[in-house]
Scaffold this active site. Structure first.
Site: not given
Lengths: 288, 261
Positions: B51-54
């Protein structure tokens, strides 16, 4: 060295009308208490930067604090639109809002460039999209070694970065963990930084490689328990999803939003009083 | 035996089936996240969800409501910073499949999530790019999941946020985009794939109970059907069970089902 201060002192000292401000936190650790304090102190003409404006900037925009927004995804996560942001863009209410629109990858790279004291970010991005058509700061650079054409965009260099973290020690060294987003880069890219924390501790007891911002890169550190709610603080409290859903109704209508802002921010002395209203069923019945 | 199911369930199941086991998948929030997790809980237990949040290798027990829910971090193999996710993992060429949703799509699978109407005076201001422009360009392949209607599958986009095949043919390759682009679009009515030469989307399988007229009536351009257009396999009982259990757990945790966005 960071100075321990109250949040109202920190905002009064470091956030001025017309400043460029980055208040970061990717869904997690969003500095809501600091956002409220900026609204309370009536700052104007702020140039706001944030990858995901989220409710925190919807509130600042609706309160008339901002004249510009640089962002990469402007929705209410899991719910839908940010109505105050949309009203400002679509109808100039309460004041016109210039927007500088970029992608997540670009802004993340631009924070890194800012932290590294470089003038621009370089990335493989935007090819074929319409962004450069509406944002003349999205340009390109040719690699001097391979000839590859890459996107070049200005570094993010805020006057002030504001973040929320889990802990700081008595010296003001700050520790955060979980989803850490671009907070470290935002602090290092800014001229000065305010950090609110869940708790002040004697020692951080952090392992090597933990995400620590040393006291000497922070201007003010403030103890504000629950200061990231309705977002969450890993290890302390969960995201208040019901507030994110309720915000859709509160923010959709100008009058209802203004009444909420007045009661919950302007008329409260600090975040502690705001939180006490959140737990008051009579207030909630009226405003949500 | 097949149980009764909704068109949304058919869409999610069909999308989930597209994700290979062991694929490294960059997951968008909402419908893509539902489908990717269904895949992980059925035929693709070794799929790596990023996921792009990490979070890398997230294995959420319930569907995340936001892209950065704590459950994603707690169940991940590791959590890295947002710059690292985009620089080392996506731009670094380590993503097999980008799984995206969209507000609007055109016949060449270009995506608009920015504005409807003129940019300076939009009729509808949409949330904007997020990570999608670079996911659509750098992931080796892209899957798109979208509910089909004349408002979502449109003749002309007012803004290209994330690139599919631009104006078709070899336009994408000529523009120098690293990944090969969308390989399938999964809707609640059918599955569309790009024609190998023109790259125009064409219907390759139709979901059971849907007819061609419904698809034509729900598309903003003159939609083509592949010469060997088949019928999508209906959801199996086990797929439905896992999907419904996942949604039930999510509703119990969040009060909503997790793909509202």
């Amino acid at each position: 060295m960071a100075e321990w201060a109250s949040l109202s002192e920190a905002v009064a000292a470091h956030v001025h009308d017309g400043d460029t401000i980055a208040m970061e936190g990717f869904t997690h650790l969003i500095p809501f208490a600091a956002g409220h304090e900026i609204i309370r102190q009536g700052r104007r003409r702020l140039s706001l930067i944030r990858m995901t404006p989220d409710l925190i900037y919807d509130q600042l925009i609706g309160a008339g604090c901002a004249s510009k927004l640089t962002f990469s995804w402007g929705g209410n996560p899991g719910v839908g639109s940010l109505h105050r942001f949309r009203d400002a863009v679509e109808n100039d209410w309460p004041v016109p809002l210039d927007i500088e629109e970029r992608s997540h990858s670009d802004l993340a790279n631009a924070y890194v460039a800012g932290a590294a004291n470089l003038p621009f970010a370089v990335l493989r991005g935007y090819k074929g999209s319409d962004f450069a058509r509406v944002n003349d700061k999205i340009r390109s650079v040719t690699c001097p070694f391979t000839g590859e054409v890459l996107a070049a965009t200005p570094a993010v260099r805020p006057d002030v970065a504001v973040i929320h973290a889990q802990k700081a020690d008595w010296k003001g060294n700050v520790l955060l963990w979980g989803i850490i987003g671009v907070q470290k880069e935002a602090v290092l890219a800014a001229k000065r930084a305010i950090v609110t924390v869940e708790e002040r501790v004697r020692t951080l007891d952090a392992p090597p490689n933990a995400c620590i911002l040393p006291s000497w890169v922070v201007a003010s550190v403030c103890e504000v328990p629950r200061g990231a709610t309705p977002s969450y603080a890993h290890g302390y409290y969960e995201r208040d999803n019901s507030f994110y859903r309720a915000w859709d109704g509160i923010s959709r209508d100008r009058e209802r939003f203004s009444a909420w802002l007045n009661r919950h921010v302007h008329k409260t002395q600090d975040f502690k009083e705001y939180l006490s209203l959140q737990n008051d069923p009579k207030v909630q019945a009226v405003y949500q | 035996m097949t149980a009764a199911y909704t068109s949304d369930e058919m869409m999610t199941v069909a999308a989930a089936r597209m994700l290979r086991n062991s694929a490294v998948c960059f997951v968008g929030i909402g419908l893509p996240s539902t489908a990717a997790n269904l895949a992980r809980l059925t035929h693709a237990p070794d799929a790596v969800l990023i996921y792009e949040s990490g979070p890398i290798g997230a294995k959420p027990s319930v569907l995340p409501l936001s892209i950065g829910d704590g459950n994603l971090a707690e169940t991940a193999d590791t959590v890295v910073s947002t710059p690292e996710i985009f620089r080392y993992w996506l731009q670094g060429g380590r993503i097999d499949v980008g799984f995206l949703g969209a507000a609007q799509l055109d016949r060449f699978a270009n995506i608009n999530t920015t504005v409807v109407g003129p940019y300076k005076k939009p009729k509808v201001r949409l949330p904007g790019a997020g990570g999608a422009p670079e996911i659509s360009s750098s992931a080796k392949e892209v899957l798109i999941i979208i509910k089909q209607s004349k408002r979502t599958l449109v003749d002309k986009l007012d803004f290209i946020t994330s690139v599919g095949f631009l104006n078709g043919g070899d336009a994408r390759e000529k523009a120098g985009l690293p990944g090969k682009g969308p390989v399938a679009v999964i809707t609640d009515l059918c599955i569309l794939c790009p024609h190998p030469e023109t790259r125009e989307l064409e219907v390759t399988t139709i979901h059971p109970g849907v007819d061609r007229g419904m698809i034509i009536g729900s598309t903003g351009w003159q939609i083509r059907f592949a010469s060997e257009c088949g019928v999508t396999e209906p959801p199996r009982a086990q797929e439905l069970q896992v999907l419904r259990d996942l949604k039930e757990r999510t509703a119990a945790a969040h009060g909503v089902q997790g793909d509202a966005a």
